[in-house]
Design an enzyme around this catalytic site. Structure first.
Site, PDB file in Angstrom:
ATOM      1  CG  HIS A  83       7.582   8.963  -6.691  1.00 34.75           C
ATOM      2  ND1 HIS A  83       6.353   8.369  -6.901  1.00 34.75           N
ATOM      3  CD2 HIS A  83       8.139   9.114  -7.923  1.00 34.75           C
ATOM      4  CE1 HIS A  83       6.185   8.159  -8.195  1.00 34.75           C
ATOM      5  NE2 HIS A  83       7.246   8.616  -8.840  1.00 34.75           N
ATOM      6  CG  ASP A  88      -2.280   6.145  -9.682  1.00 34.34           C
ATOM      7  OD1 ASP A  88      -1.157   6.552 -10.038  1.00 34.34           O
ATOM      8  OD2 ASP A  88      -3.231   6.025 -10.473  1.00 34.34           O
ATOM      9  CG  LEU A 144      -0.569  -3.304   9.839  1.00 34.76           C
ATOM     10  CD1 LEU A 144      -1.996  -3.472   9.318  1.00 34.76           C
ATOM     11  CD2 LEU A 144      -0.090  -1.874   9.555  1.00 34.76           C
TER      12      LEU A 144
END
Ligand code: FPP
Length: 250
Positions: free
Chosen positions: A47, A30, A141
């Site tokens: 972004h 955010d 991961l």
């Protein structure tokens, strides 16, 4: 005579035993819009910068031996944004997927997507499927990207699926338990998040991993996502390690 209690040694990442690390970290990315506004740039540029931070933090999680990381890239509510902004986020995803499909071979990352694919552009869905297939055998991961994801939407989907099974006689209502619900969600087979990090100074869960976060530790940080760094990640991991998780016990 004054009594001095010996101070507990300062917890550092170097001294942190492996078992004290969170196995699964969620990230609510955010603050991109505010980051751009502060610089007089269009929101889209926030972004762009946020997508670079995403790449850095994926690598940082991998380097720290984190098992799973889930990044909230686009929520079921984000369609309400101006079309230009939605298109910019989708283009960033396209770029990332194309680029990482080339790089995947050298990385030990298993990529998965959670969220409703039905509203996404077919070329994006094709890239997502390719990324999942190409990395399914990786052992490092597990990277979950939440795309057109909403916790309530995911639960409604699971409830409908279970109701269908009861209706067609393949499931008894009394067989529905917590495990069955977990196994009907997009995150089936993955550990629940231990730690959820939300930068940008907002204190909300915003419909992220609603069921899965029942016992997650939240760390809210006053930094905008594009400025989030590996040092912030380390600080959040240390904060998590200091907490005493009781899971409803004492
Ligand atoms: C929230 O910040 C962020 C989003 C809704 C989009 C997050 C998307 C990215 C970081 C790019 C995704 C790309 C890849 C490759 C995964 P906000 O726009 O709500 O910020 P604000 O609250 O300051 O307006």
């Amino acid at each position: 005579m004054a009594l001095f209690r010996k101070k507990a040694p300062e917890l550092t990442l170097e001294s942190l035993p492996r078992e004290a690390y969170p196995a699964h970290i969620g990230f609510i990315m955010d603050g991109n819009g505010r980051w751009a506004k502060k610089r007089g740039l269009p929101r889209r540029m926030g972004h762009v910068s946020g997508a670079q931070t995403f790449r850095k933090i994926v690598k940082a999680c991998e380097a720290r031996g984190i098992q799973s990381a889930t990044f909230y890239a686009f929520s079921t509510e984000n369609w309400k944004r101006p079309q230009e902004e939605v298109d910019a986020i989708m283009d960033l995803l396209r770029d990332y997927l194309k680029e990482s499909l080339k790089d995947f071979k050298g990385e030990n990352i298993r990529t998965k997507f959670i969220g409703d694919r039905s509203a996404l552009a077919p070329d994006i869905v094709a890239l997502m499927e390719e990324a999942e297939a190409e990395t399914a055998h990786k052992t490092g991961l597990t990277l979950n990207i939440a795309l057109n994801y909403g916790g309530r939407h995911e639960l409604v989907g699971a409830i409908r699926m279970l109701a269908e099974q009861v209706k067609d006689g393949t499931l008894l209502a009394e067989q529905i338990d917590e495990q069955r619900v977990s196994d009907t969600l997009d995150t089936v087979g993955q550990p629940d998040p231990d730690l959820i990090i939300r930068p940008s100074g907002e204190y909300r869960t915003s419909n992220f991993l609603l069921w899965q976060s029942a016992y997650a530790e939240y760390v809210f940080m006053d930094v905008l996502w594009p400025d989030f760094s590996a040092e912030h990640l380390d600080r959040a991991i240390l904060e998590y390690a200091r907490r005493h998780r009781r899971f409803g016990g004492v």
